[in-house]
Design an enzyme around this catalytic site. Structure first.
Site, PDB file in Angstrom:
ATOM      1  N   SER A   1       2.080  -2.580   3.692  1.00  0.00           N
ATOM      2  CA  SER A   1       2.131  -2.342   2.253  1.00  0.00           C
ATOM      3  C   SER A   1       1.722  -0.933   1.868  1.00  0.00           C
ATOM      4  O   SER A   1       2.011  -0.488   0.758  1.00  0.00           O
ATOM      5  CB  SER A   1       1.228  -3.337   1.518  1.00  0.00           C
ATOM      6  OG  SER A   1      -0.099  -3.226   1.965  1.00  0.00           O
TER       7      SER A   1
ATOM      8  N   ASP B   1      -5.864  -0.586  -6.337  1.00  0.00           N
ATOM      9  CA  ASP B   1      -6.082  -2.030  -6.407  1.00  0.00           C
ATOM     10  C   ASP B   1      -7.104  -2.415  -5.335  1.00  0.00           C
ATOM     11  O   ASP B   1      -7.713  -1.544  -4.717  1.00  0.00           O
ATOM     12  CB  ASP B   1      -4.747  -2.781  -6.286  1.00  0.00           C
ATOM     13  CG  ASP B   1      -4.094  -2.627  -4.911  1.00  0.00           C
ATOM     14  OD1 ASP B   1      -4.749  -2.125  -3.975  1.00  0.00           O
ATOM     15  OD2 ASP B   1      -2.916  -3.022  -4.770  1.00  0.00           O
TER      16      ASP B   1
ATOM     17  N   HIS C   1      -5.322  -0.861  -1.833  1.00  0.00           N
ATOM     18  CA  HIS C   1      -4.499   0.332  -1.636  1.00  0.00           C
ATOM     19  C   HIS C   1      -4.998   1.529  -2.440  1.00  0.00           C
ATOM     20  O   HIS C   1      -5.504   1.364  -3.548  1.00  0.00           O
ATOM     21  CB  HIS C   1      -3.043   0.039  -2.049  1.00  0.00           C
ATOM     22  CG  HIS C   1      -2.485  -1.177  -1.396  1.00  0.00           C
ATOM     23  ND1 HIS C   1      -2.492  -2.421  -1.987  1.00  0.00           N
ATOM     24  CD2 HIS C   1      -1.912  -1.357  -0.183  1.00  0.00           C
ATOM     25  CE1 HIS C   1      -1.937  -3.310  -1.173  1.00  0.00           C
ATOM     26  NE2 HIS C   1      -1.585  -2.693  -0.073  1.00  0.00           N
TER      27      HIS C   1
END
Length: 375
Positions: free
Chosen positions: A43, A340, A343
């Site tokens: 991600s 977040d 990340h």
């Protein structure tokens, strides 16, 4: 959410090398003169592949992408408020468009000549990694997908020019490994069987063995310029700090120790591959130290916090619930190292990307990315 990211990953994302086209995966009408970026990973570098999967790991909802100019502030599936490190690196190195997500309907024709992004939130080196998300694309499948792209490039350029284009004008970035710890080995329910039968040494041996095979497969498909990000201080992300009820200046010791143990083995693997694969250059991005420096001295870099997520909910550091439409959001996104619970923010990615592009051997070796491009 997915890659619970190696922070390194986290940041590494490190290395997602690709210029984000002004249209999230724009369509190139001419063969790019400066090459392509092929991005593999989790991600930290996913540019939208998970949008096309039935998965619990998604970032295609607001306010993700709020600062991503190419989309007008709309979410693209990137797990950050703006550009990933790969996007920024690609822009600086002159790659004409963002690497287009492999699963995108637009990943066809000449658009793929700027590069393709195979990364997937929740993906890992090991095939079992990320199964908590139901669907994700692991590294083995990502290499399978590149094999499809490889044949398409032959058709576009002809076999001889395609080989030259891939070997001399393309960069292959791999940002993966954090999920293998966070969403595999360290997950009590899912990994209890493996942890009973495997020591950390044994699990890391398996990771390195699988990654070696995956990189060798890419080499056989004419990849020659590689950048590998190691695993960042995953014990320091807001999610880990929150669920373990740590203080602001504390990190989860076990997670960071596993990352460091893996990173030592990865360094050895890079040296081995550089010795044994003729014509290839493998560059190691020291994401762990890069991110730890940013976390430790965040105020020196203009941040107000390296502990609290800008977008999220739950606990002292907003580290439990991933960023979404109902999340609380900080007022100044440029002041947070983390976007977040997992990340980095675009502001952090900008600093990390600069080190990758023009930094010295402390953070990237044997050469930086600008030098790698010109080899």
């Amino acid at each position: 959410m997915a890659a619970k990211l190696s922070i390194l990953a986290l940041f590494l994302g490190i290395v997602n090398l690709s210029y984000l086209a002004a249209k999230a995966g724009g369509d190139s009408t001419t063969t790019p003169s400066l090459g392509a970026s092929f991005i593999f990973g989790d991600s930290l570098v996913d540019a939208g592949n998970n949008n096309y999967l039935p998965t619990l790991s998604k970032a295609n909802m607001k306010p993700n992408g709020i600062d991503f100019q190419a989309s007008g502030g709309n979410p693209t599936g990137r797990y950050t408020n703006g550009r990933t490190i790969g996007d920024i690196v690609g822009e600086e190195l002159g790659i004409p468009n963002y690497a287009i997500p492999f699963l995108s309907p637009n990943a066809t024709g000449k658009a793929i000549l700027s590069g393709v992004n195979y990364a997937s939130g929740g993906g890992g080196i090991m095939n079992a990694t990320g199964r908590i998300f139901i669907n994700r694309i692991g590294m083995d499948i990502q290499v399978d997908y590149f094999n499809i792209t490889r044949k398409q490039i032959d058709q576009l350029l002809g076999p001889s020019k395609a080989k030259d284009y891939l070997q001399k004008k393309s960069i292959f970035s791999i940002t993966i490994g954090a999920n293998d710890f966070l969403n595999n080995y360290l997950m009590p329910v899912l990994s209890v069987g493996a942890r009973i039968t495997q020591s950390p040494d044994g699990f890391i041996d398996d990771m390195i063995s699988h990654l070696k095979d995956q990189l060798t497969r890419l080499y056989k498909l004419d990849a020659r310029k590689f950048v590998l990000g190691n695993v960042g201080p995953i014990g320091c992300i807001p999610y880990q700090k929150t669920i373990n009820q740590l203080k602001e200046n504390e990190c989860v010791d076990l997670a960071n120790k596993l990352a460091l143990q893996y990173n030592g083995r990865l360094k050895d693997l890079v040296a081995q591959l550089n010795d044994n694969l003729p014509g290839a250059t493998f560059v190691l991005a020291n994401v762990y130290d890069m991110v730890m420096e940013l976390i430790t001295n965040y105020d020196k870099y203009g941040f107000s916090t390296a502990s609290t997520a800008c977008c999220g909910n739950g606990g002292q550091f907003a580290g439990i619930i991933p960023c979404g439409p109902t999340s609380s959001m900080c007022q100044d996104r440029s002041k947070h190292v983390f976007w977040d619970p997992y990340h980095p923010s675009e502001a952090a990615n900008l600093i990390l990307a600069k080190q990758l592009i023009d930094g010295d051997a402390k953070y990237i070796s044997p050469v930086n990315l600008r030098h790698l491009r010109d080899i």
